[in-house]
Design a protein around this motif. Sequence first.
Motif, PDB file in Angstrom:
ATOM      1  N   LEU A  88       0.851  -1.112   0.107  1.00  0.00           N
ATOM      2  CA  LEU A  88      -0.175   0.244   0.021  1.00  0.00           C
ATOM      3  C   LEU A  88       0.897   1.276   0.022  1.00  0.00           C
ATOM      4  O   LEU A  88       2.068   1.224   0.210  1.00  0.00           O
ATOM      5  N   PRO A  89       0.298   2.554  -0.177  1.00  0.00           N
ATOM      6  CA  PRO A  89       0.963   3.597  -0.002  1.00  0.00           C
ATOM      7  C   PRO A  89       1.523   3.884   1.242  1.00  0.00           C
ATOM      8  O   PRO A  89       1.178   3.396   2.266  1.00  0.00           O
ATOM      9  N   PRO A  90       2.838   4.604   1.299  1.00  0.00           N
ATOM     10  CA  PRO A  90       3.474   5.226   0.281  1.00  0.00           C
ATOM     11  C   PRO A  90       4.622   4.271  -0.535  1.00  0.00           C
ATOM     12  O   PRO A  90       5.292   4.619  -1.382  1.00  0.00           O
ATOM     13  N   PHE A  91       4.854   2.925  -0.074  1.00  0.00           N
ATOM     14  CA  PHE A  91       5.643   2.088  -0.802  1.00  0.00           C
ATOM     15  C   PHE A  91       5.262   1.519  -1.955  1.00  0.00           C
ATOM     16  O   PHE A  91       6.011   1.347  -2.783  1.00  0.00           O
ATOM     17  N   GLU A  92       4.051   0.850  -2.102  1.00  0.00           N
ATOM     18  CA  GLU A  92       3.587   0.398  -3.118  1.00  0.00           C
ATOM     19  C   GLU A  92       4.522  -0.791  -3.770  1.00  0.00           C
ATOM     20  O   GLU A  92       4.911  -0.847  -5.019  1.00  0.00           O
TER      21      GLU A  92
END
Length: 716
Positions: A444-448
């Motif tokens: 999931l955000p912020p890494f994705e």
Amino acid sequence: MAERSFKAEVEDLRKGAGETFTGEGILAITKALLENGVGYVGGYQGAPISHLMDVLSDAEDLLGELGVRFEANASEAAAAAMLAASVHYPIRGAVTFKGAVGVNVASDALANLSSSGVTGGALVIVGEDYGEGSSIMQERSHAFAMKSQFWMLDPRPNLPSIVKAVDDGFALSEASGTPVMLMVRIRSCHVTGQFETRDNKRPDLTVRDALASPRKDFSRVVLPPMSYAHEQDKVNRRWPAAEAFIREKGLNEVFGPKRAPVGIVCQGGMYNGVIRALQRLGLADIYGETQVPLYCLNVTYPLVRDEFLDFCEGKESLLVVEEGQPEFIEQQLAAMLYRDGRKVELCGKGVLPMAGEYTGQVLLDGLSEFIRSRAPQLLPDSVRAPNAAAPEIPDLSQTVPVRPPGFCTGCPERPIFAAMKLVQKELGQHQISGDIGCHLFAALPPFEIGGQTMGYGLGPASNAAFDGGGEKRAISILGDGGFWHNGLSSSIGNMVFNKADSVALIVDNYYSAATGGQDVLSSRAENDTKATNHPISEALKGIGVKWVRQIDRTYDVPKMAAVLREALTTDYAGPKVIVASSECMLNRQRRERPLRAKAVKEGRRVEAPRFGVDEAVCTGDHACMRLSGCPSLSLKRLDDPLRDDPVASIDQTCVGCGNCGEVADAAILCPSFYRADVVHNPGGFESWWAGKRAAAIDWLMARREAKSLSFTERRV
């Protein structure tokens, strides 16, 4: 250490006949097991029954006094296999794990257990994790119960009913020679209530006693020709015995008037929601007295034909309240009506949604539609009119912003994925698979980071198609819990055997953290009853992994990035495994905060690191947040007309892990982060020196203010 201790509550498990027990559903289940003479218990943690495992662990002294064996199993499969003790011996056994994923993992052992049949009562307590509070794919354990012929109990969610279901489950298992699933939903596990206790009972035959007189019976072994005989025994003896027991003992319940134009059939676990909807329609009171006949299935499999047809007498329409899909119960009931030639209308899916959690509003809407269209005369005048709207629950999704789940403040896994993001910026995007565990939040955000997950411990296995190598190497993520659960053999062993040219990153946070912080083989804590301190890196080398890198401080982002870069660019063609180790911050805080508070209270000197952002240096580009995502990092608007953009700010939830500064340094961002050590109970010299420093700072600030004022006056 587990996220919650039940040491105090465990003392209530000693209560005897006639006393009143007050507590949660999981404690009630444990007490019921002891009252029913259970001989052994085991399981594998996973919501919503993680705390049940914690209760059993905290109650080991009491279990030992009663001669009950407790095992924290390596997986759900190991737990289910433990029930083999009840095949030949008249010993009652119970195991617990998460459904439906736990049932999937345990399926081989469960299928063999059901085929063999049991002598002693065998109970599988399944935590049915379904609905909007769930963390898994939306499936039901009911399908497995039908496929392998496990009887399934789904008791009403109150403590007396749950306790009775444990008693009924053991008795039903022994009466029919069949293992039983006791399904407890999320709310059942955590519902609070009371029930009258009985004395704890020592098992008639303990597992230690059984070892002194071994038994065996070839007819129980699942091999031809006996496996064919097992199937016939299921149909001709076990099933009829179960139906007879269910009806004679009144395991299912009927509420309300005997005759009415309509009736409702519901799973036991749906009872509270159904009664609440009827209350809101004016058709039931707060004590559960209902004007609409209600057939409550505390046993959802097998269904008892004669009992159901008796309930249908005098009714024109029935509504089946069955949460989840497919509609197994509705289909079976429809077949019973058809074969008996009944003209009763059967409603279910259609009036109620095919899929999704049956929340209060969903049940209210469905029951309102059903009764208004089939028996409007039952409704009070206030809700009888066709256009009368049922009371609505506000839709908060329109006002509350979407907030994806993420890592905790100070989580040691955050810098791992910050480093991976930096490396991908340099080397390009890679094929990355995830696994079950906290680290899946990296998708999931912020890494994705990561695009799929196939099961607990199967992260590297789910990348097997890419293990042959290519222009870029595939990367797999695996947690320490998943590694010991299934990953060592199914994933890492698979990589070694197939000479995979890929990278596996094992996130080692010292615990099975996502399920509540239970110890695993590689935990650093000393455990009086379990073996810990077995390094993952040693296990890797033991099965043939040659390229292993151990990182003992994941917050060192530059080092983390360097090792990842090495793994992705090395000439070595075999499996490459990185073990990234740092303690789960939640568990660390649970352990350290009480000690720190005690030290401060006793007047001892204690340092507590705090981080901040220099507002004058921060450029306001927020790159630090995009590479960190820490909940303690927020925005702050300055009272400065020359700076429109808000700057980064660190709030009071900061735990001082230092990740924000490490990321800023590794990514060559603005040097705006600073560290300040808060000193509690400082020494005499420290206090004197702090006073001098404060005086000097005050003097410099006053001097600066004076110069600024003088400059302004000259301009005027």
